[in-house]
Design a protein around this motif. Structure first.
Motif, PDB file in Angstrom:
ATOM      1  N   TYR A 130      -1.783   7.664  20.889  1.00 54.17           N
ATOM      2  CA  TYR A 130      -0.773   8.522  20.281  1.00 54.17           C
ATOM      3  C   TYR A 130       0.437   8.568  21.205  1.00 54.17           C
ATOM      4  O   TYR A 130       0.293   8.770  22.402  1.00 54.17           O
ATOM      5  N   PHE A 131       1.618   8.384  20.633  1.00 57.67           N
ATOM      6  CA  PHE A 131       2.840   8.419  21.426  1.00 57.67           C
ATOM      7  C   PHE A 131       3.929   9.065  20.594  1.00 57.67           C
ATOM      8  O   PHE A 131       4.115   8.742  19.424  1.00 57.67           O
ATOM      9  N   ASN A 132       4.633   9.997  21.178  1.00 57.29           N
ATOM     10  CA  ASN A 132       5.746  10.652  20.527  1.00 57.29           C
ATOM     11  C   ASN A 132       6.889  10.667  21.539  1.00 57.29           C
ATOM     12  O   ASN A 132       6.806  11.367  22.549  1.00 57.29           O
ATOM     13  N   PHE A 133       7.925   9.900  21.278  1.00 54.15           N
ATOM     14  CA  PHE A 133       9.032   9.765  22.225  1.00 54.15           C
ATOM     15  C   PHE A 133       9.598  11.116  22.635  1.00 54.15           C
ATOM     16  O   PHE A 133       9.861  11.357  23.813  1.00 54.15           O
ATOM     17  N   ALA A 164       6.820  18.103   7.230  1.00 55.80           N
ATOM     18  CA  ALA A 164       5.567  17.813   7.904  1.00 55.80           C
ATOM     19  C   ALA A 164       5.480  16.352   8.320  1.00 55.80           C
ATOM     20  O   ALA A 164       6.351  15.538   7.998  1.00 55.80           O
ATOM     21  N   LYS A 165       4.399  16.054   9.014  1.00 50.26           N
ATOM     22  CA  LYS A 165       4.142  14.690   9.481  1.00 50.26           C
ATOM     23  C   LYS A 165       4.225  13.713   8.311  1.00 50.26           C
ATOM     24  O   LYS A 165       3.656  13.950   7.254  1.00 50.26           O
ATOM     25  N   GLY A 166       4.976  12.637   8.542  1.00 50.34           N
ATOM     26  CA  GLY A 166       5.116  11.599   7.528  1.00 50.34           C
ATOM     27  C   GLY A 166       6.300  11.787   6.592  1.00 50.34           C
ATOM     28  O   GLY A 166       6.706  10.844   5.924  1.00 50.34           O
ATOM     29  N   LYS A 205       9.283  15.402  16.738  1.00 54.17           N
ATOM     30  CA  LYS A 205       8.320  16.387  17.227  1.00 54.17           C
ATOM     31  C   LYS A 205       7.376  16.876  16.140  1.00 54.17           C
ATOM     32  O   LYS A 205       6.225  17.182  16.418  1.00 54.17           O
ATOM     33  N   VAL A 206       7.851  16.967  14.901  1.00 54.48           N
ATOM     34  CA  VAL A 206       6.960  17.400  13.825  1.00 54.48           C
ATOM     35  C   VAL A 206       6.240  16.221  13.175  1.00 54.48           C
ATOM     36  O   VAL A 206       5.467  16.409  12.251  1.00 54.48           O
ATOM     37  N   GLY A 207       6.511  15.025  13.675  1.00 53.60           N
ATOM     38  CA  GLY A 207       5.858  13.839  13.128  1.00 53.60           C
ATOM     39  C   GLY A 207       6.549  13.282  11.899  1.00 53.60           C
ATOM     40  O   GLY A 207       6.018  12.408  11.224  1.00 53.60           O
ATOM     41  N   ASP A 257       6.702  12.828  24.766  1.00 55.15           N
ATOM     42  CA  ASP A 257       6.194  12.074  25.916  1.00 55.15           C
ATOM     43  C   ASP A 257       7.275  11.569  26.860  1.00 55.15           C
ATOM     44  O   ASP A 257       6.977  11.229  28.005  1.00 55.15           O
ATOM     45  N   VAL A 258       8.510  11.522  26.403  1.00 54.91           N
ATOM     46  CA  VAL A 258       9.593  11.054  27.268  1.00 54.91           C
ATOM     47  C   VAL A 258      10.595  12.182  27.527  1.00 54.91           C
ATOM     48  O   VAL A 258      10.724  12.653  28.651  1.00 54.91           O
ATOM     49  N   VAL A 259      11.278  12.619  26.487  1.00 55.04           N
ATOM     50  CA  VAL A 259      12.338  13.613  26.672  1.00 55.04           C
ATOM     51  C   VAL A 259      11.792  14.904  27.274  1.00 55.04           C
ATOM     52  O   VAL A 259      12.312  15.408  28.263  1.00 55.04           O
ATOM     53  N   ASP A 260      10.718  15.441  26.679  1.00 53.52           N
ATOM     54  CA  ASP A 260      10.184  16.707  27.192  1.00 53.52           C
ATOM     55  C   ASP A 260       9.613  16.552  28.596  1.00 53.52           C
ATOM     56  O   ASP A 260       9.689  17.468  29.408  1.00 53.52           O
ATOM     57  N   ARG A 261       9.068  15.413  28.906  1.00 55.66           N
ATOM     58  CA  ARG A 261       8.549  15.188  30.259  1.00 55.66           C
ATOM     59  C   ARG A 261       9.694  15.147  31.275  1.00 55.66           C
ATOM     60  O   ARG A 261       9.587  15.687  32.371  1.00 55.66           O
ATOM     61  N   TRP A 262      10.799  14.500  30.899  1.00 57.40           N
ATOM     62  CA  TRP A 262      11.953  14.457  31.800  1.00 57.40           C
ATOM     63  C   TRP A 262      12.581  15.840  31.952  1.00 57.40           C
ATOM     64  O   TRP A 262      13.312  16.096  32.908  1.00 57.40           O
TER      65      TRP A 262
END
Length: 185
Positions: free
Chosen positions: A36-39, A91-93, A115-117, A42-47
Motif C-alpha cells: 500500500y502506498f499513498n503519496f 470515498a476511495k475510488g 488521502k481519501v483514496g 507516505d511522502v508529503v506527510d512524512r516530510w
C-alpha cells in the motif's frame, strides 16, 4: 570537487560509473514496492515532520507577492480538504476533476483527494467545455474543482455529466457552487 586546473577539462569519462556490471545489476536488482502506498501520506506527510521544510512557493500573477508553504502547511491543509471531501461523501475510488492553474489550492486538492483514496483528475485550464464533459463522463467523476475563470466551462456541460454531484469553487463565492475557502475553514 569537479574543479580542475584550467588547462584540463573534466568529462563524464572521468567519472566512476555507479554500475560496474550491467548484467549482474540486471539479474540481482529488485524494487521494494510496498503493498500500500499513498503519496500524500507516505511522502508529503512524512516530510512534514520537519515543520520548517519548504515545499512550495506560490507567486501571484503580478510576480510581486510570494507565499511560502511548508510540508507541514500542505499536510494540515490537505487534511482539512480530505475532511471536507469525507463530509461530501467522497470515498476511495471516486474521481475528482481538478481544473485550476498551479496555485496552492491545486496541490491541496490533489493531496486531499489522494488521502481519501479518491483519484485526482488534473486538467489544464485550456480545456474546452467539450474536453471537460468528455473527461468527467468517461471517468464518472463525482466532483469538479475549478476557479471563477473556468467555472462557466464546467457549468456549460454539467447537465450532460450524470455522475457529477459536487461543484467546488476556489475563489469568490458563486451560486450553485460550494466555496473552497468557506468549506476548508
Amino acid at each position: 570537487s569537479l574543479t580542475q586546473p584550467s588547462d584540463e577539462r573534466w568529462t563524464m569519462r572521468d567519472a566512476t560509473p555507479n554500475m560496474q556490471d550491467y548484467e549482474e545489476t540486471y539479474r540481482t536488482a529488485r524494487l521494494d514496492v510496498p503493498e500500500y502506498f499513498n503519496f500524500a501520506l507516505d511522502v508529503v506527510d512524512r516530510w512534514a515532520d520537519d515543520h520548517t521544510k519548504l515545499a512550495l512557493v506560490s507567486v501571484d500573477t503580478s510576480g510581486q507577492t510570494a507565499e511560502h508553504h511548508t510540508f507541514w502547511d500542505l499536510k494540515v491543509l490537505s487534511n482539512r480538504f480530505a475532511n471536507l471531501l469525507k463530509g461530501l461523501g467522497v470515498a476511495k475510488g471516486d474521481r475528482g476533476f481538478i481544473m485550476l492553474p498551479r496555485i496552492s489550492q491545486w496541490y491541496v486538492a490533489m493531496l486531499g483527494l489522494m488521502k481519501v483514496g479518491a483519484v485526482p483528475m488534473p486538467a489544464t485550464t485550456l480545456c474546452t467545455p467539450r474536453d471537460i464533459e468528455y473527461r468527467i463522463t468517461q471517468a464518472d467523476a463525482i466532483m469538479a474543482i475549478t476557479d471563477p475563470e473556468n467555472a462557466s466551462k464546467v457549468e456549460e456541460v454539467a447537465g450532460g455529466c450524470p455522475s457529477l454531484k459536487h461543484l467546488l469553487m476556489v475563489g469568490e463565492p458563486r451560486r450553485g457552487w460550494l466555496n473552497y475557502d468557506e468549506m476548508i475553514a
